[in-house]
Design an enzyme around this catalytic site. Structure first.
Site, PDB file in Angstrom:
ATOM      1  CD  GLU A  42      -3.108  -0.387   2.448  1.00  7.95           C
ATOM      2  OE1 GLU A  42      -2.958   0.926   2.917  1.00  7.95           O
ATOM      3  OE2 GLU A  42      -3.445  -1.338   3.103  1.00  7.95           O
ATOM      4  CG  ASP A  53      -4.454   6.837   7.497  1.00  9.47           C
ATOM      5  OD1 ASP A  53      -4.060   5.760   7.631  1.00  9.47           O
ATOM      6  OD2 ASP A  53      -4.382   7.529   6.606  1.00  9.47           O
TER       7      ASP A  53
END
EC number: 4.2.1.20
Length: 255
Positions: A42, A53
């Site tokens: 990723e 996040d």
């Protein structure tokens, strides 16, 4: 596009922030991770407001932006690494929208990207993005969390491609609150037994073996990016440490 069935060897997906500390390091790290047993990468696209996040990856995003990250950096990194490791772009919609999503998909295809992970695209609004991905032989990776209702899971699971990103809990990456996942996994398997399930959010070298028991692979991000941010380490030490972590996790989930 590569077709996945139910997996015997559990897969490891590693997240790293693109161009942190620079393009050349990211290229070298990606190739070293491939040699360390990482199956897919990723490649995180730095953005100023990464809502899904946690603080570690958010800090990495901001650092990369401060160092002058541009999408051209992403393109150059991808071109170098995609022949050697399955590469996905993980980013938020805003940077892709600035270029144009159709153009983003065309660029991704031309550079050998296999899929896009875009956490801030609501499922209800994802149809045009899915269409562009399909036209360019890209998988738009779908998230399924324990908080989703049965009807939503029944809609998402059949249309998922490449793998389902199974969210370990409702929250941000890198935190530790968990939900029981066995009922959710059974529900998804009953609907789409062929699609691999990869567990993300909160996976690290200490818990990967336990977390991987019922799934086909794990996604590790914050545990690796934390090393990227360690200012006590040289770039060589960072690369060695991250690759050792990845190798250890890959071995543990398959032992």
């Amino acid at each position: 596009m590569e077709s996945f069935g139910v997996l015997s060897m559990k897969k490891l997906v590693a997240y790293i922030t693109a161009a942190l500390p620079d393009k050349e390091f990211t290229i070298d790290l990606a190739l070293a991770l491939s040699a360390s047993g990482v199956d897919s990468l990723e490649l995180g696209v730095p953005f100023s407001d990464p809502v899904a996040d946690g603080p570690i990856i958010e800090h990495a995003n901001l650092l990369a932006l401060q160092k002058g990250f541009s999408l051209q950096d992403l393109y150059e990194i991808t071109e170098k690494i995609s022949p050697s490791i399955d590469t996905l772009w993980m980013g938020y919609l805003n940077p892709f929208h600035k270029v144009g999503f159709e153009q983003t998909c065309q660029k991704a295809k031309s550079l050998g990207v296999s899929g896009l992970i875009i956490p801030d695209v609501p499922f209800e609004e994802s149809a045009p993005f899915e269409e562009q991905c399909l036209q360019n032989n890209l998988a738009l990776i779908r998230f399924i969390a324990p908080t989703l209702g049965t009807s939503r899971i029944a809609t998402i699971a059949p249309m998922a491609r490449k793998f389902i990103y199974l969210v370990a809990y409702a929250g941000i990456t890198g935190s530790g609150r968990e939900e029981p996942l066995s009922p959710l996994i059974e529900e998804i398997r009953a609907i789409n037994p062929e699609i691999p399930l990869y567990l993300g959010f909160g996976v690290n070298e200490h818990n990967a073996k336990e977390k991987s028991k019922e799934v086909d692979g794990v996604i590790v991000g914050s545990a690796l990016v934390k090393v990227l941010l360690d200012e006590r380490l040289t770039n060589t030490q960072k690369m060695t440490t991250i690759c050792a972590l990845a190798k250890s996790i890959k071995e543990s989930i398959n032992s």
